[in-house]
Design an enzyme around this catalytic site. Structure first.
Site, PDB file in Angstrom:
ATOM      1  N   CYS A  10      -4.717 -27.255   1.712  1.00  0.00           N
ATOM      2  CA  CYS A  10      -3.946 -27.036   0.481  1.00  0.00           C
ATOM      3  C   CYS A  10      -2.471 -27.420   0.642  1.00  0.00           C
ATOM      4  CB  CYS A  10      -4.063 -25.587   0.035  1.00  0.00           C
ATOM      5  SG  CYS A  10      -5.765 -25.045  -0.082  1.00  0.00           S
TER       6      CYS A  10
ATOM      7  N   HIS B 259       1.340 -23.867  -4.835  1.00  0.00           N
ATOM      8  CA  HIS B 259      -0.096 -24.139  -4.732  1.00  0.00           C
ATOM      9  C   HIS B 259      -0.837 -23.189  -5.676  1.00  0.00           C
ATOM     10  CE1 HIS B 259      -4.063 -24.735  -3.410  1.00  0.00           C
ATOM     11  NE2 HIS B 259      -4.139 -23.641  -2.668  1.00  0.00           N
TER      12      HIS B 259
ATOM     13  N   ASN C 181      -8.541 -23.731  -7.994  1.00  0.00           N
ATOM     14  CA  ASN C 181      -7.788 -24.155  -6.818  1.00  0.00           C
ATOM     15  C   ASN C 181      -8.280 -25.540  -6.394  1.00  0.00           C
ATOM     16  OD1 ASN C 181      -6.900 -24.584  -4.204  1.00  0.00           O
ATOM     17  ND2 ASN C 181      -7.343 -22.508  -3.504  1.00  0.00           N
TER      18      ASN C 181
HETATM   19  N1  ACO Z   1     -17.929 -12.030  -8.810  1.00  0.00           N
HETATM   20  C1  ACO Z   1     -18.229 -10.731  -8.747  1.00  0.00           C
HETATM   21  N2  ACO Z   1     -18.074 -10.003  -7.632  1.00  0.00           N
HETATM   22  C2  ACO Z   1     -17.581 -10.627  -6.543  1.00  0.00           C
HETATM   23  C3  ACO Z   1     -17.256 -11.983  -6.536  1.00  0.00           C
HETATM   24  C4  ACO Z   1     -17.454 -12.701  -7.728  1.00  0.00           C
HETATM   25  N3  ACO Z   1     -17.156 -13.999  -7.842  1.00  0.00           N
HETATM   26  N4  ACO Z   1     -16.817 -12.318  -5.308  1.00  0.00           N
HETATM   27  C5  ACO Z   1     -16.854 -11.209  -4.577  1.00  0.00           C
HETATM   28  N5  ACO Z   1     -17.323 -10.171  -5.313  1.00  0.00           N
HETATM   29  C6  ACO Z   1     -17.530  -8.804  -4.908  1.00  0.00           C
HETATM   30  C7  ACO Z   1     -17.771  -8.658  -3.429  1.00  0.00           C
HETATM   31  O1  ACO Z   1     -19.135  -8.846  -3.130  1.00  0.00           O
HETATM   32  C8  ACO Z   1     -17.334  -7.244  -3.192  1.00  0.00           C
HETATM   33  O2  ACO Z   1     -18.354  -6.374  -3.588  1.00  0.00           O
HETATM   34  P1  ACO Z   1     -18.699  -5.062  -2.727  1.00  0.00           P
HETATM   35  O3  ACO Z   1     -17.416  -4.259  -2.733  1.00  0.00           O
HETATM   36  O4  ACO Z   1     -19.805  -4.458  -3.496  1.00  0.00           O
HETATM   37  O5  ACO Z   1     -19.056  -5.580  -1.385  1.00  0.00           O
HETATM   38  C9  ACO Z   1     -16.189  -7.060  -4.174  1.00  0.00           C
HETATM   39  O6  ACO Z   1     -16.328  -8.079  -5.149  1.00  0.00           O
HETATM   40  C10 ACO Z   1     -14.818  -7.154  -3.541  1.00  0.00           C
HETATM   41  O7  ACO Z   1     -14.800  -8.311  -2.726  1.00  0.00           O
HETATM   42  P2  ACO Z   1     -13.501  -8.706  -1.968  1.00  0.00           P
HETATM   43  O8  ACO Z   1     -13.724  -9.969  -1.217  1.00  0.00           O
HETATM   44  O9  ACO Z   1     -12.970  -7.525  -1.229  1.00  0.00           O
HETATM   45  O10 ACO Z   1     -12.572  -9.028  -3.195  1.00  0.00           O
HETATM   46  P3  ACO Z   1     -11.003  -9.105  -3.243  1.00  0.00           P
HETATM   47  O11 ACO Z   1     -10.520  -8.023  -4.101  1.00  0.00           O
HETATM   48  O12 ACO Z   1     -10.430  -9.304  -1.898  1.00  0.00           O
HETATM   49  O13 ACO Z   1     -10.818 -10.455  -4.047  1.00  0.00           O
HETATM   50  C11 ACO Z   1     -10.307 -12.763  -3.657  1.00  0.00           C
HETATM   51  C12 ACO Z   1     -11.348 -11.671  -3.528  1.00  0.00           C
HETATM   52  C13 ACO Z   1      -9.993 -13.001  -5.125  1.00  0.00           C
HETATM   53  C14 ACO Z   1     -10.830 -14.062  -3.070  1.00  0.00           C
HETATM   54  C15 ACO Z   1      -9.042 -12.291  -2.907  1.00  0.00           C
HETATM   55  O14 ACO Z   1      -9.343 -11.937  -1.592  1.00  0.00           O
HETATM   56  C16 ACO Z   1      -7.991 -13.317  -2.890  1.00  0.00           C
HETATM   57  O15 ACO Z   1      -7.315 -13.537  -3.853  1.00  0.00           O
HETATM   58  N6  ACO Z   1      -7.795 -13.971  -1.738  1.00  0.00           N
HETATM   59  C17 ACO Z   1      -6.875 -15.057  -1.601  1.00  0.00           C
HETATM   60  C18 ACO Z   1      -7.604 -16.162  -1.140  1.00  0.00           C
HETATM   61  C19 ACO Z   1      -7.573 -17.344  -2.052  1.00  0.00           C
HETATM   62  O16 ACO Z   1      -7.009 -17.405  -3.106  1.00  0.00           O
HETATM   63  N7  ACO Z   1      -8.220 -18.333  -1.539  1.00  0.00           N
HETATM   64  C20 ACO Z   1      -8.288 -19.544  -2.205  1.00  0.00           C
HETATM   65  C21 ACO Z   1      -8.532 -20.595  -1.226  1.00  0.00           C
HETATM   66  S1  ACO Z   1      -7.485 -20.594   0.083  1.00  0.00           S
HETATM   67  C22 ACO Z   1      -6.127 -21.380  -0.314  1.00  0.00           C
HETATM   68  O17 ACO Z   1      -6.026 -22.039  -1.289  1.00  0.00           O
HETATM   69  C23 ACO Z   1      -5.081 -21.234   0.615  1.00  0.00           C
END
Ligand code: ACO
Length: 320
Positions: A111, A247, A277
């Site tokens: 990225c 980004h 993204n």
């Molecule tokens: N739809 C519904 N539920 C989902 C989804 C989905 N798409 N994805 C995960 N879940 C569920 C999980 O299974 C979990 O359920 P559980 O508690 O029953 O096990 C629950 O949601 C929470 O999952 P987490 O992974 O803890 O969710 P979090 O609140 O951390 O959000 C997210 C996930 C949005 C990816 C967050 O971690 C984030 O913003 N991370 C930043 C990473 C990012 O933006 N990466 C992009 C690529 S990297 C880059 O560009 C640098």
């Protein structure tokens, strides 16, 4: 003497996929995706390719710059999803454009790729080795996603953005780059496993893996830090900056960066709601939108920043 972005271009695939449409195939919902990421739609490549989209965005940038492909000295494509292992996407872009005089190569900084390409191109031009450069971020991330994994497939989109750089009296003021290879495995995919005659294990195709929370923590710490460093080097403050072009991974990351910098969120334009993204394409697509809608004007000060797999991060301050 400075190096300036004199023109931009972008290209998105035709097929739009909304969260609701995705929820017909994947166990997810518009509410979950949009509340946690800000993403509502993304473009997904069907017939489009990384090279094809890069060429389209490059043509638009060259048209804006009023330059012919034969004028181009250097082509750098930032991508983690090239169509071929070799030839590079940049060499394919060179061939398709007919930019026969250009040096062409790819860089992989995920990225952060566009910011890394910007700095490499700046150095080629500053040293006099090249008189101009076409830098492109182009990704078909949809081909490296496991579409059964809701934790990753909802986050990404495909697209390309390009910028054309030349010498000028103003332009890029400062650039900061960094890498944290030790943390690399929090966001990875194995390109191709060893599968020679002597390997007995069956070889399976691999897809993108992400520890979302680790990536989140890295982004909200490193992005404001490198932006502050780049602004300090440029001897500018948050108040001097007209736009922070970040980004486009997640609205919560962008809001957190704005808060840490004590900058109004209005200075942080966002395209992620309709693009998802797009890794290396995120920043140049956002820039091109700002240019074409007339929001970004010559003389404006902007700070760009990106962070991603590697792990890698970077920021730059420019006078537009
Ligand atoms: N739809 C519904 N539920 C989902 C989804 C989905 N798409 N994805 C995960 N879940 C569920 C999980 O299974 C979990 O359920 P559980 O508690 O029953 O096990 C629950 O949601 C929470 O999952 P987490 O992974 O803890 O969710 P979090 O609140 O951390 O959000 C997210 C996930 C949005 C990816 C967050 O971690 C984030 O913003 N991370 C930043 C990473 C990012 O933006 N990466 C992009 C690529 S990297 C880059 O560009 C640098």
């Amino acid at each position: 003497m400075a190096v300036r972005i004199i023109a931009t271009g972008s290209f998105l695939p035709e097929k739009n996929v909304s969260n609701d449409e995705l929820a017909q195939y994947v166990d997810t919902s518009d509410e979950w995706i949009s509340s946690r990421t800000g993403i509502r739609n993304r473009r997904i490549a069907i017939t489009e390719t990384t090279t094809g989209m890069a060429v389209q965005s490059a043509r638009r940038a060259l048209e804006m710059a009023d330059r012919s492909p034969l004028d181009v000295d250097l082509i750098i494509v930032a991508t983690v999803t090239p169509d071929y292992g070799t030839p590079s996407a940049a060499c394919q872009v060179q061939a398709e454009l007919g930019a026969d005089h250009a040096i062409a190569f790819d860089i992989n900084a995920a990225c952060s790729g566009f910011v890394f390409a910007l700095n490499v191109a700046r150095m080629y031009i500053e040293t006099g080795y090249s008189t101009n450069a076409l830098i492109i971020g182009s990704e078909t991330l949809s081909k490296i996603l496991d579409w059964n994994r809701r934790d990753t497939c909802v986050l990404f989109g495909d697209g390309a953005g390009a910028a054309f750089l030349e010498k000028s009296d103003r332009g890029i003021i400062s650039v900061v780059q960094g890498s944290i290879g030790k943390k690399g495995m929090v966001l990875n995919f194995i390109n191709r496993k060893t599968n020679n005659l002597f390997v007995n294990e069956p070889v399976e195709t691999d897809y993108l893996h992400m520890d979302g929370q680790e990536v989140y923590k890295f982004a909200v710490r490193q992005c404001p830090k490198c932006l502050i460093e780049a602004m300090e080097q440029a001897q500018l403050t948050v108040e001097d900056i007209d736009y922070f072009v970040l980004h486009q991974a997640n609205v919560r990351i962008i809001e957190s960066v704005a808060k840490r910098l004590k900058a109004p969120i209005e200075k942080f334009p966002m395209s992620l709601g309709y693009t998802g993204n797009m890794s290396a394409a995120s920043v140049p697509v956002m820039l091109d939108q700002l240019v074409r809608e007339g929001s970004l004007k010559r003389g404006d000060k902007i700070a760009i920043s990106a962070f991603g797999a590697g792990l890698t991060y970077g920021a730059a301050v420019l006078e537009w």
